[in-house]
Design an enzyme around this catalytic site. Structure first.
Site, PDB file in Angstrom:
ATOM      1  N   LYS A  97       0.880  -1.178   0.000  1.00  0.00           N
ATOM      2  CA  LYS A  97       0.000   0.000   0.000  1.00  0.00           C
ATOM      3  C   LYS A  97       0.919   1.230   0.000  1.00  0.00           C
ATOM      4  CE  LYS A  97      -4.179  -1.894   1.188  1.00  0.00           C
ATOM      5  NZ  LYS A  97      -3.842  -3.015   0.314  1.00  0.00           N
ATOM      6  N   ASP A 131      -0.564  -1.382  -4.750  1.00  0.00           N
ATOM      7  CA  ASP A 131      -2.025  -1.437  -4.611  1.00  0.00           C
ATOM      8  C   ASP A 131      -2.622  -0.040  -4.762  1.00  0.00           C
ATOM      9  OD1 ASP A 131      -1.897  -4.138  -4.097  1.00  0.00           O
ATOM     10  OD2 ASP A 131      -2.379  -3.976  -1.961  1.00  0.00           O
ATOM     11  N   MET A 132      -3.912   0.005  -5.062  1.00  0.00           N
ATOM     12  CA  MET A 132      -4.588   1.303  -5.160  1.00  0.00           C
ATOM     13  C   MET A 132      -5.497   1.473  -3.946  1.00  0.00           C
ATOM     14  SD  MET A 132      -4.567   3.991  -6.927  1.00  0.00           S
ATOM     15  CE  MET A 132      -3.904   3.661  -8.554  1.00  0.00           C
ATOM     16  N   ARG A 181      -3.121  -4.525 -12.618  1.00  0.00           N
ATOM     17  CA  ARG A 181      -4.112  -5.416 -12.019  1.00  0.00           C
ATOM     18  C   ARG A 181      -5.445  -4.665 -12.073  1.00  0.00           C
ATOM     19  NH1 ARG A 181      -3.463  -5.583  -5.953  1.00  0.00           N
ATOM     20  NH2 ARG A 181      -1.988  -7.300  -6.187  1.00  0.00           N
ATOM     21  N   LYS A 184     -12.382  -4.167  -9.036  1.00  0.00           N
ATOM     22  CA  LYS A 184     -13.570  -3.288  -9.048  1.00  0.00           C
ATOM     23  C   LYS A 184     -13.381  -2.074  -8.142  1.00  0.00           C
ATOM     24  CE  LYS A 184     -16.957  -6.855 -10.156  1.00  0.00           C
ATOM     25  NZ  LYS A 184     -18.282  -7.424  -9.835  1.00  0.00           N
ATOM     26  N   GLY A 185     -12.687  -2.265  -7.005  1.00  0.00           N
ATOM     27  CA  GLY A 185     -12.490  -1.152  -6.065  1.00  0.00           C
ATOM     28  C   GLY A 185     -13.187  -1.452  -4.751  1.00  0.00           C
ATOM     29  N   ALA A 186     -12.490  -1.177  -3.638  1.00  0.00           N
ATOM     30  CA  ALA A 186     -12.966  -1.652  -2.341  1.00  0.00           C
ATOM     31  C   ALA A 186     -13.299  -0.537  -1.343  1.00  0.00           C
ATOM     32  CB  ALA A 186     -11.909  -2.566  -1.736  1.00  0.00           C
ATOM     33  N   THR A 223     -10.621 -10.595  -9.627  1.00  0.00           N
ATOM     34  CA  THR A 223     -12.048 -10.602  -9.297  1.00  0.00           C
ATOM     35  C   THR A 223     -12.473 -12.007  -8.888  1.00  0.00           C
ATOM     36  OG1 THR A 223     -14.265 -10.161 -10.177  1.00  0.00           O
ATOM     37  CG2 THR A 223     -12.669 -11.023 -11.743  1.00  0.00           C
ATOM     38  N   HIS A 224     -13.578 -12.064  -8.119  1.00  0.00           N
ATOM     39  CA  HIS A 224     -14.190 -13.370  -7.803  1.00  0.00           C
ATOM     40  C   HIS A 224     -15.510 -13.492  -8.535  1.00  0.00           C
ATOM     41  CE1 HIS A 224     -12.038 -11.574  -4.374  1.00  0.00           C
ATOM     42  NE2 HIS A 224     -11.417 -12.730  -4.393  1.00  0.00           N
ATOM     43  N   ARG A 286     -13.284  -6.786   3.620  1.00  0.00           N
ATOM     44  CA  ARG A 286     -13.782  -8.081   3.100  1.00  0.00           C
ATOM     45  C   ARG A 286     -15.196  -8.348   3.622  1.00  0.00           C
ATOM     46  NH1 ARG A 286      -9.490  -6.906   1.162  1.00  0.00           N
ATOM     47  NH2 ARG A 286     -10.984  -5.987  -0.223  1.00  0.00           N
TER      48      ARG A 286
HETATM   49  P1  FDA Z   1     -18.134  -8.639  -6.484  1.00  0.00           P
HETATM   50  O1  FDA Z   1     -17.951  -7.817  -5.252  1.00  0.00           O
HETATM   51  O2  FDA Z   1     -19.206  -8.253  -7.446  1.00  0.00           O
HETATM   52  O3  FDA Z   1     -18.345 -10.128  -6.030  1.00  0.00           O
HETATM   53  C1  FDA Z   1     -18.598 -11.192  -6.943  1.00  0.00           C
HETATM   54  C2  FDA Z   1     -18.717 -12.474  -6.165  1.00  0.00           C
HETATM   55  O4  FDA Z   1     -17.466 -12.785  -5.564  1.00  0.00           O
HETATM   56  C3  FDA Z   1     -19.687 -12.432  -4.993  1.00  0.00           C
HETATM   57  O5  FDA Z   1     -20.982 -12.715  -5.393  1.00  0.00           O
HETATM   58  C4  FDA Z   1     -19.112 -13.491  -4.078  1.00  0.00           C
HETATM   59  O6  FDA Z   1     -19.461 -14.777  -4.528  1.00  0.00           O
HETATM   60  C5  FDA Z   1     -17.629 -13.330  -4.273  1.00  0.00           C
HETATM   61  N1  FDA Z   1     -17.039 -12.403  -3.310  1.00  0.00           N
HETATM   62  C6  FDA Z   1     -16.602 -11.152  -3.525  1.00  0.00           C
HETATM   63  N2  FDA Z   1     -16.071 -10.613  -2.407  1.00  0.00           N
HETATM   64  C7  FDA Z   1     -16.205 -11.542  -1.469  1.00  0.00           C
HETATM   65  C8  FDA Z   1     -15.869 -11.599  -0.094  1.00  0.00           C
HETATM   66  N3  FDA Z   1     -15.284 -10.587   0.544  1.00  0.00           N
HETATM   67  N4  FDA Z   1     -16.145 -12.745   0.575  1.00  0.00           N
HETATM   68  C9  FDA Z   1     -16.716 -13.805  -0.038  1.00  0.00           C
HETATM   69  N5  FDA Z   1     -17.086 -13.802  -1.329  1.00  0.00           N
HETATM   70  C10 FDA Z   1     -16.821 -12.698  -2.035  1.00  0.00           C
HETATM   71  N6  FDA Z   1      -9.349  -3.182  -4.284  1.00  0.00           N
HETATM   72  C11 FDA Z   1      -8.805  -1.956  -4.268  1.00  0.00           C
HETATM   73  O7  FDA Z   1      -9.530  -0.966  -4.106  1.00  0.00           O
HETATM   74  N7  FDA Z   1      -7.455  -1.797  -4.430  1.00  0.00           N
HETATM   75  C12 FDA Z   1      -6.616  -2.859  -4.648  1.00  0.00           C
HETATM   76  O8  FDA Z   1      -5.413  -2.669  -4.811  1.00  0.00           O
HETATM   77  C13 FDA Z   1      -7.188  -4.156  -4.688  1.00  0.00           C
HETATM   78  N8  FDA Z   1      -6.428  -5.265  -4.884  1.00  0.00           N
HETATM   79  C14 FDA Z   1      -7.037  -6.488  -5.080  1.00  0.00           C
HETATM   80  C15 FDA Z   1      -6.279  -7.612  -5.391  1.00  0.00           C
HETATM   81  C16 FDA Z   1      -6.884  -8.807  -5.692  1.00  0.00           C
HETATM   82  C17 FDA Z   1      -6.059  -9.990  -6.085  1.00  0.00           C
HETATM   83  C18 FDA Z   1      -8.314  -8.905  -5.632  1.00  0.00           C
HETATM   84  C19 FDA Z   1      -9.019 -10.184  -5.995  1.00  0.00           C
HETATM   85  C20 FDA Z   1      -9.064  -7.829  -5.250  1.00  0.00           C
HETATM   86  C21 FDA Z   1      -8.444  -6.617  -4.946  1.00  0.00           C
HETATM   87  N9  FDA Z   1      -9.183  -5.524  -4.534  1.00  0.00           N
HETATM   88  C22 FDA Z   1      -8.585  -4.289  -4.489  1.00  0.00           C
HETATM   89  C23 FDA Z   1     -10.582  -5.696  -4.063  1.00  0.00           C
HETATM   90  C24 FDA Z   1     -11.578  -5.458  -5.183  1.00  0.00           C
HETATM   91  O9  FDA Z   1     -11.575  -4.098  -5.542  1.00  0.00           O
HETATM   92  C25 FDA Z   1     -13.002  -5.857  -4.763  1.00  0.00           C
HETATM   93  O10 FDA Z   1     -13.395  -5.108  -3.650  1.00  0.00           O
HETATM   94  C26 FDA Z   1     -13.161  -7.333  -4.430  1.00  0.00           C
HETATM   95  O11 FDA Z   1     -12.378  -8.145  -5.266  1.00  0.00           O
HETATM   96  C27 FDA Z   1     -14.647  -7.759  -4.612  1.00  0.00           C
HETATM   97  O12 FDA Z   1     -15.048  -7.575  -5.925  1.00  0.00           O
HETATM   98  P2  FDA Z   1     -15.263  -8.777  -6.980  1.00  0.00           P
HETATM   99  O13 FDA Z   1     -14.554  -8.415  -8.229  1.00  0.00           O
HETATM  100  O14 FDA Z   1     -14.816 -10.042  -6.394  1.00  0.00           O
HETATM  101  O15 FDA Z   1     -16.790  -8.743  -7.340  1.00  0.00           O
END
Ligand code: FDA
Length: 304
Positions: A97, A131-132, A181, A184-186, A223-224, A286
């Protein structure tokens, strides 16, 4: 509503201190955090490597307030690179970070620390992913990254599809072949800066994915979401002559079934493995992504 509350709580220091002291919460965190020490993280890395997955290690920590703390975080990361180099047969890079290396204090400080870390990555033939974080740091993170990427190609960064500005940022990164990488954004971001609806975030993700796929940037599809993963697979087929590598990335402990399936299907998979004592904000993000996790991990911990 619960998402916003959890994101709000992820920034609350008082609650953090309380939760970090709780044995139950520490047990809960193990679902998403490898442990508190580098030894714990190496053990998890060995296990994932044995299952055909690469790893990126995150020594958990967020914004530091003092220069010496930023220097210490940099030293700690250099030690991790050394340890990865020393361990036999470990396949792992690192994710950092930028505020951990001082970005919130002074971008020049973060730049100097990142330069030092990047040099170590070059020395050990490894890679540093920047990371962002929240939009307070998007521009400064990209500025620092672009300045350093000119001198060191063992660095990459992250783009968040929920940000309205991301298309422009992606085009600039793609034009220099920078490793990206895509996630979506957290973080909790205002409407003028970030899409709020899932469909808009997803549409943006697919659009950015195609721009990146049609470029020389090494790409990590983080992504998941199986819809985004399917879009990624379709684009991999659409660009069979792409030279730069493409990999999928997921977070430790999330959708392990999907992680294993992608490996079985012959895709490169890297798992983001966080560890360390400062796990509270990461853990809360998370929970915010999927509030059902709260009940899930609580049940698992109580049932132990
Ligand atoms: P979405 O949130 O739409 O979820 C799709 C499906 O995935 C859900 O229906 C569920 O099944 C599963 N899922 C998702 N999150 C889950 C959880 N916490 N627990 C259980 N199941 C879950 N963000 C950021 O702002 N800066 C960064 O640098 C990074 N780096 C990063 C690295 C890597 C390797 C990953 C995978 C993710 C990040 N992120 C991140 C986090 C990212 O921005 C995002 O918040 C999460 O990946 C959740 O989004 P999804 O793409 O999984 O889709």
């Amino acid at each position: 509503m619960l998402r916003s509350t959890l994101l709000y709580l992820s920034e609350k220091k008082g609650l953090q201190d309380f939760i970090l002291r709780s044995k139950l919460a520490r047990g809960m965190s193990r679902r998403f955090v490898a442990g508190e020490t580098l030894d714990d993280a190496i053990e998890v890395t060995r296990d994932l490597n044995a299952r055909g997955m690469d790893v990126t290690l995150d020594n958990l920590g967020e914004a530091v307030e003092r220069e010496d703390q930023a220097a210490q975080a940099t030293d700690d990361y250099i030690e991790i690179l050394k340890r990865i180099d020393k361990e036999d047969g470990i396949e792992a890079s690192i994710s950092i970070k930028p505020t951990q290396l001082g970005l919130a204090i002074d971008p020049d400080l973060a730049l100097a620390n990142l330069r030092r870390l990047g040099d170590a990555a070059l020395e050990y033939g490894n890679f540093v992913r920047i990371d962002m974080e929240s939009t307070d740091y998007t521009q400064s993170t990209l500025d620092v990254f672009h300045a350093l990427f000119k001198e060191n190609k063992n660095l990459g960064t992250v783009i968040q599809s929920y940000l309205r500005r991301s298309e422009e940022d992606v085009r600039k990164l793609a034009s220099v072949g920078a490793p990206v990488r895509l996630c979506k954004g957290a973080y909790k971001e205002p409407q003028d800066l970030a899409f709020q609806k899932k469909q808009e975030v997803d549409d943006s993700y697919v659009k950015l994915l195609e721009i990146l796929m049609d470029s020389d940037s090494p790409l990590a599809i983080a992504t998941h979401d199986h819809v985004m993963i399917d879009a990624g697979k379709r684009l991999i087929e659409k660009y069979p002559n792409r030279k730069a590598p493409v990999e999928f990335q997921m977070l430790y402990g999330i959708r392990r079934d999907l992680q294993a399936r992608l490996v079985e299907q012959g895709h490169k998979m890297r798992v983001y493995v966080p560890y360390g004592s400062d796990w509270y904000p990461y853990f809360m993000r998370r929970m915010a992504e999927r509030p059902a996790n709260l009940f899930f991990v609580l049940r698992a911990s109580v049932g132990k």
